[in-house]
Design a protein around this motif. Structure first.
Motif, PDB file in Angstrom:
ATOM      1  N   ILE A 104       0.845  -1.193   0.000  1.00 54.47           N
ATOM      2  CA  ILE A 104       0.000   0.000   0.000  1.00 54.47           C
ATOM      3  C   ILE A 104       0.884   1.247   0.000  1.00 54.47           C
ATOM      4  CG2 ILE A 104      -1.768   1.283   1.288  1.00 54.47           C
ATOM      5  CD1 ILE A 104      -2.786  -1.465   2.281  1.00 54.47           C
ATOM      6  N   LEU A 105       0.766   2.051  -1.077  1.00 54.06           N
ATOM      7  CA  LEU A 105       1.610   3.246  -1.204  1.00 54.06           C
ATOM      8  C   LEU A 105       0.916   4.472  -0.626  1.00 54.06           C
ATOM      9  CD1 LEU A 105       2.835   2.623  -4.860  1.00 54.06           C
ATOM     10  CD2 LEU A 105       3.802   1.763  -2.731  1.00 54.06           C
ATOM     11  N   ASP A 106      -0.400   4.552  -0.799  1.00 51.64           N
ATOM     12  CA  ASP A 106      -1.164   5.680  -0.256  1.00 51.64           C
ATOM     13  C   ASP A 106      -2.555   5.194   0.097  1.00 51.64           C
ATOM     14  OD1 ASP A 106       0.493   8.205  -0.536  1.00 51.64           O
ATOM     15  OD2 ASP A 106       0.667   7.357  -2.549  1.00 51.64           O
ATOM     16  N   ARG A 107      -3.192   5.924   0.996  1.00 51.40           N
ATOM     17  CA  ARG A 107      -4.557   5.541   1.364  1.00 51.40           C
ATOM     18  C   ARG A 107      -5.380   6.775   1.698  1.00 51.40           C
ATOM     19  NH1 ARG A 107      -5.012   1.618   5.158  1.00 51.40           N
ATOM     20  NH2 ARG A 107      -2.864   0.898   5.160  1.00 51.40           N
ATOM     21  N   MET A 108      -6.706   6.596   1.650  1.00 53.60           N
ATOM     22  CA  MET A 108      -7.616   7.708   1.941  1.00 53.60           C
ATOM     23  C   MET A 108      -8.952   7.115   2.382  1.00 53.60           C
ATOM     24  SD  MET A 108      -8.535  10.991   1.553  1.00 53.60           S
ATOM     25  CE  MET A 108      -9.857  12.062   1.028  1.00 53.60           C
ATOM     26  N   GLU A 109      -9.579   7.761   3.366  1.00 56.63           N
ATOM     27  CA  GLU A 109     -10.896   7.284   3.802  1.00 56.63           C
ATOM     28  C   GLU A 109     -11.850   8.463   3.932  1.00 56.63           C
ATOM     29  OE1 GLU A 109     -11.031   4.214   6.837  1.00 56.63           O
ATOM     30  OE2 GLU A 109     -12.870   5.089   7.658  1.00 56.63           O
ATOM     31  N   PHE A 110     -13.097   8.216   3.589  1.00 55.73           N
ATOM     32  CA  PHE A 110     -14.116   9.266   3.650  1.00 55.73           C
ATOM     33  C   PHE A 110     -15.348   8.707   4.365  1.00 55.73           C
ATOM     34  CE2 PHE A 110     -17.950  11.176   1.796  1.00 55.73           C
ATOM     35  CZ  PHE A 110     -17.699  12.528   1.983  1.00 55.73           C
ATOM     36  N   ARG A 111     -15.756   9.371   5.443  1.00 60.04           N
ATOM     37  CA  ARG A 111     -16.989   8.964   6.151  1.00 60.04           C
ATOM     38  C   ARG A 111     -18.194   9.489   5.387  1.00 60.04           C
ATOM     39  NH1 ARG A 111     -17.506   5.338  10.039  1.00 60.04           N
ATOM     40  NH2 ARG A 111     -15.412   4.540   9.812  1.00 60.04           N
ATOM     41  N   LEU A 112     -19.163   8.641   5.106  1.00 62.00           N
ATOM     42  CA  LEU A 112     -20.338   9.091   4.345  1.00 62.00           C
ATOM     43  C   LEU A 112     -21.158  10.075   5.184  1.00 62.00           C
ATOM     44  CD1 LEU A 112     -21.610   5.734   2.770  1.00 62.00           C
ATOM     45  CD2 LEU A 112     -20.146   7.474   1.736  1.00 62.00           C
ATOM     46  N   ARG A 113     -21.618  11.155   4.521  1.00 66.48           N
ATOM     47  CA  ARG A 113     -22.482  12.105   5.230  1.00 66.48           C
ATOM     48  C   ARG A 113     -23.843  11.485   5.485  1.00 66.48           C
ATOM     49  NH1 ARG A 113     -19.666  17.057   4.179  1.00 66.48           N
ATOM     50  NH2 ARG A 113     -18.537  16.765   2.254  1.00 66.48           N
ATOM     51  N   LYS A 114     -24.332  10.755   4.479  1.00 61.59           N
ATOM     52  CA  LYS A 114     -25.622  10.080   4.613  1.00 61.59           C
ATOM     53  C   LYS A 114     -25.458   8.677   4.040  1.00 61.59           C
ATOM     54  CE  LYS A 114     -29.477  13.028   3.788  1.00 61.59           C
ATOM     55  NZ  LYS A 114     -30.201  13.649   2.646  1.00 61.59           N
TER      56      LYS A 114
END
Ligand SMILES: [Zn+2]
Length: 399
Positions: A104-114
């Motif tokens: 894994i070179l990079d990662r990103m996470e996003f919490r859903l608004r809905k």
């Protein structure tokens, strides 16, 4: 659009076959490749030369001396190809940029608004844009995007058929992402991706028959039979969350009663724990929530288990029993070598597995006892995203 279009050297099946043998068995010498593939040694030499000149394969020093001179060993060049793996869950979207070894070179996470598709689309765009920017900074090309999504997924056309937690039906996710980024997109259900990722890079490496179960707010599994994912006739195979484990149990989201998911999902355990606190049980656990049963979350049930709180241990033990019962049914049908458990349950998995193993031992056919090991996934909380990336690799390697 297929990932192979950008790699002309792999358009024919023999180079793909050789590349996949090097991936599985490398470092490996040319003579062994000829033996394993049945191709003529001169064909091996010619194809390996072209794979080396395309930067996909490298000579990796000398192997042990046999009868003649020491053979030159071959291995994949990990940085030759980069892809993205995106996990779409009911509460978040996460993504990783990986090389051919699934580093894994990079990662990103996003919490859903809905919990709906517009929020998923927003999250996917943010995660993919971020990872594409990272790839540019690293000066690497992204060759494809793999998406592993909650719910039932048509893995041929990349369509989300039904995602109950997101209220989505018949959404052509892969086509939309492909049109936006002009990159090949592969898509499957998240539990299937989990199984594939574990088969290629995790605790299922080298196995032919494997079951990978994802336990979170929903429960599903990916089934590997004879080294390949089995999806069933309408992509529903492996839905272990909807195997009945309590004949007259609580109603499940699917409409049935007593499904594994209705008693062993994290959501079900939290609901039951709140109910027990309201009945006056588990005062130590209640103290963790500040005295409000409705404030209880999964993290309190992790904390309670770490402290050895009796009620909490009993709840996770029950999950183990129900899970074990469902697994016995799966073992009797599929006879896998290994069952791997992953998903959001991982932080408390050590409180669940002993009971699950015990139930499996008691209830399995005598001749099958001890033939299936039950372990946790090898790729931890990244298992689904790595599996998503593996969907793209699969297109590349499989003849
Ligand atoms: Zn159900």
């Amino acid at each position: 659009m297929k990932i192979l279009e950008s790699l002309p050297v792999l358009h024919e099946s023999s180079p793909r076959l050789i590349l996949s043998q090097i991936r599985e068995h490398g470092p490996i010498d040319r003579a062994s490749l000829a033996r394993m593939t049945g191709l003529h040694p001169s064909t091996i030499t010619r194809i390996v030369t072209s794979l080396i000149s395309e930067g996909l394969v490298q000579e990796d020093g000398e192997g042990p001396k046999g009868l003649g001179r020491k053979p030159i060993m071959l291995s994949l060049v990990p940085e030759a190809i980069h892809v993205m793996g995106i996990a779409v869950e009911s509460t978040f979207v996460s993504g990783i940029l990986v090389n051919l070894q699934a580093d894994i070179l990079d990662r990103m996470e996003f919490r859903l608004r809905k919990q709906d598709m517009p929020s998923v689309e927003e999250g996917m765009a943010l995660v993919i844009d971020f990872l594409l920017e990272k790839a540019r900074e690293r000066q690497v090309d992204v060759r494809g995007i793999g998406i592993a999504m909650h719910g039932i997924v048509d893995n041929q056309d990349g369509v989300c058929i039904f995602a109950p937690a997101l209220g989505a039906r018949e959404v052509p996710v892969a086509a939309t992402v492909q049109a936006r980024y002009n990159l090949p997109v592969c898509m499957d259900n998240n539990a299937n991706a989990l199984a594939l990722g574990e088969l290629w890079f995790g605790n299922g490496k080298g196995l032919d028959n494997l079951l990978a179960v994802k336990v979170g707010n929903s429960i599903g599994s990916g089934v590997i039979i004879d080294g390949r994912l089995y999806s069933g006739s309408r992509f529903w195979a492996g839905e272990v969350g909807h195997v009945t484990v309590v004949f007259d149990g609580p109603q499940c989201k699917c409409g049935n009663y007593g499904c594994l998911e209705s008693v062993a999902s994290i959501e079900a355990v939290v609901t039951k724990a709140r109910l027990l606190l309201k009945r006056g049980e588990g005062s130590d656990l209640l103290a963790l929530t500040g005295g409000d049963p409705d404030a209880l979350t999964f993290s309190h049930l992790q904390e309670g288990a770490h402290f050895g709180n009796e009620l909490t241990m009993q709840l996770w033990d029950e999950v183990g029993s129900h899970l074990g019962l469902a697994l016995v049914n799966m073992i009797n049908i599929l006879n896998p070598t290994k069952i791997l458990i992953g998903g959001d349950i991982l932080p408390v998995i050590d409180y669940v597995l002993p009971k699950a193993r015990q139930i499996v031992k008691i209830r399995s056919l005598e001749v099958l006892q001890g033939t299936t090991s039950i372990e946790k996934v090898g790729l931890g909380s990244d298992a689904v995203a790595v599996g998503a990336a593996t969907l793209v690799f699969k297109e590349l390697f499989e003849a």
